[in-house]
Design an enzyme around this catalytic site. Structure first.
Site: not given
Length: 271
Positions: A137, A150
């Site tokens: 990401s 995350y």
């Protein structure tokens, strides 16, 4: 963002006839990736919680289940040329909170699942002089508030990929993909708590991300890392090389948009 993925020397890499394994194959990115790979002539098997004809059921948070599932996939394919570690989840978490079961699950799925699948698949991949792609990401480097677990899991993917690359040298290509913000179900848990990451990042499409994954998979000389759009690539590069500038931008946007960040902002304070 580019760079040589590994040290494997090739004259070509045609996806036609290649044998591929995709984790998170029933999700938004996974389903589209499987479809695109098949359009290019690859034979594909998936791993996911949801079973179907070409998707093997496997809970990747249960490490003892992974080797058998990977062996079954390799058996169906007759070997393995390409592994795409795509499975991932995201849930809001404050860095100042002790890691609870949910935070640990995020790291288990986003990091350790891909690690476990890669380890189980490694002998077959080395035999084929294959390649591994990790779907990370842009938030591996662009640090936003309210997403600690995350962020940690995605940053760690880079380090694991680096270790895998250096240890396997000429036997394996390793690439990491950095998608930006894509409004898929992975963000549902965050949105349910009022945290909308789309407030910070320009939206991308599933097609842009999957197109990047497949382009990297088919590249003769796959890049070490690749963002799915130029905008995300610029953001990641800034965060890596000018982190204090990136932090100032994030702080400014956070303080300007506090009303849209849900219940957790009451505990966040002005940053």
């Amino acid at each position: 963002m580019t760079g040589r993925g590994g040290f494997v020397r090739r004259t070509s890499w045609d996806l036609a006839g290649k044998r591929a394994l995709v984790t998170g194959a029933a999700g938004a990115f996974g389903t589209a990736t499987v479809e695109r790979l098949r359009e290019r002539g690859a034979t594909v098997v998936g791993l996911d919680l949801r079973k179907s004809d070409d998707v093997i059921e496997c809970d990747l948070t249960q490490p003892e289940l992974i080797p058998a599932a990977v062996d079954e996939a390799i058996g169906r394919l007759g070997g393995l040329d390409l592994l795409i570690n795509n499975a991932g989840i995201g849930v809001p978490a404050l860095a100042g909170d002790a890691p609870d079961a949910t935070a640990r699950k995020v790291i288990e799925v986003n990091l350790f699942a891909g690690w476990g699948v890669t380890a189980a698949a490694l002998p077959a991949l080395r035999e084929a002089k294959g390649r591994v792609i990790f779907v990370s990401s842009g938030l591996a480097y662009v640090t936003l508030p309210l997403a600690a677990s995350y962020l940690v899991s995605k940053r760690a993917i880079d380090t694991y990929a680096d270790a895998l690359r250096i240890e396997n040298g000429r036997h394996l290509d390793v690439s990491v993909i950095y998608p930006g913000y894509v409004p898929t179900p992975i963000h549902d848990a965050s949105l349910a708590r009022g945290v909308d990451l789309g407030m910070f990042l320009p939206a991308e499409t599933v097609a842009q991300v999957v197109g990047t994954i497949v382009d990297v998979a088919a590249a003769r000389r796959p890049p070490r890392n690749r963002a799915s759009t130029r905008t995300t690539g610029i953001g990641v590069a800034m965060a890596r090389h000018l982190p204090s500038v990136a932090d100032r931008i994030v702080r400014s946007r956070t303080n300007q948009r506090r009303r849209g960040l849900g219940e957790l902002t009451d505990r966040l304070g002005k940053i």
